[in-house]
Motif scaffolding. Structure first.
Motif, short mmCIF file in Angstrom:
data_model
loop_
_atom_site.label_atom_id
_atom_site.label_comp_id
_atom_site.label_asym_id
_atom_site.label_seq_id
_atom_site.Cartn_x
_atom_site.Cartn_y
_atom_site.Cartn_z
N SER A 152 155.64 7.71 93.69
CA SER A 152 155.95 6.37 93.19
C SER A 152 157.45 6.15 93.03
CB SER A 152 155.26 6.14 91.84
OG SER A 152 155.79 7.00 90.84
N ASN A 153 158.22 7.23 92.96
CA ASN A 153 159.67 7.13 92.81
C ASN A 153 160.40 7.27 94.14
OD1 ASN A 153 159.50 6.93 89.94
ND2 ASN A 153 159.16 9.15 89.85
N LYS B 267 152.22 10.18 91.40
CA LYS B 267 153.31 9.93 90.45
C LYS B 267 154.66 10.29 91.08
CE LYS B 267 154.86 11.10 85.77
NZ LYS B 267 154.55 11.88 84.54
N GLN B 268 154.70 11.43 91.78
CA GLN B 268 155.95 11.82 92.44
C GLN B 268 156.34 10.82 93.52
OE1 GLN B 268 154.46 15.68 93.60
NE2 GLN B 268 155.72 16.74 92.08
#
Length: 215
Positions: A55-56, A52-53
């Protein structure tokens, strides 16, 4: 320790050093170097936060060790960027030789092992990789892949170029000790699935690193 940089002119970049997810040998606290075993079945859940981290984050370059556990970690955390990732065998963990797969309890009474714990730079595991060979290949990777002023990384925009490296605990410890002044090899603790971010600033003569909070 400072690393030689390239042409003159201040440049900056951020390195994201990622240790692969957990393997069975990690849980059992066995020495795991070149042995090519994969991640535990629960890797997707373990690495979900990192995915999740990540992905940005858009990386100008992404490198990974050729061992299976790093390839699987890449697939889990950066599937959209995996196509541009570059495999590099220089990012392998150190080869523990005859101590591969053994635990501290199995080795603690071995005098050579005790000497190696005290001075790994001077003692080599039986049939293992000398410290000088281990550090030479990582230094080669740092110089050629991370410190060069390639067109991809030679950016003068406000956005600092980001480079991600998926590798192993010992490799990350050594990289941090090379890039951040007064940082020893054992000063850095990195658990499976953890990322460490370092900002590098170079003035045309040397690169100096500073650890940042990830992400």
């Amino acid at each position: 320790m400072e690393i030689e940089a390239g042409p003159s002119g201040m440049q900056s970049r951020e390195l994201i050093l990622i240790r692969h997810g957990t393997t069975a040998w990690n849980l059992e606290k066995r020495y795991l170097g070149h042995s090519d075993i994969g991640l535990l079945p629960g890797a997707e859940q373990e690495l979900s936060s990192l995915r999740k981290q990540f992905s940005n984050i858009t990386c100008e370059a992404l490198y990974y060790s050729d061992l299976l556990r790093c390839q699987q970690t890449l697939t889990q955390i950066a599937p959209s960027q995996a196509g541009k990732a570059k495999l590099d065998p220089r990012l392998r963990e150190i080869d523990f030789g005859q101590w591969e797969g053994l635990t501290y309890d199995q080795l603690k009474d071995n005098p050579q092992y005790r000497d190696w714990i005290d001075a790994p730079q001077e003692v080599t595991p039986p049939s293992g990789e000398p410290w000088t060979a281990f550090t030479a290949r990582i230094d080669s990777f740092l110089k050629e892949s991370l410190m060069s002023f390639s067109p991809i990384l030679h950016s003068r925009s406000l956005n600092v170029p980001k480079i991600a490296v998926i590798t192993h605990g010992g490799v990350i410890r050594y990289m941090v000790s090379r890039l951040i002044p007064d940082q020893g090899f054992w000063d850095t603790q990195v658990i499976p699935g953890q990322a460490i971010k370092i900002r590098l600033d170079g003035d045309g003569g040397n690169w100096v690193g500073t650890r940042l909070t990830f992400p």
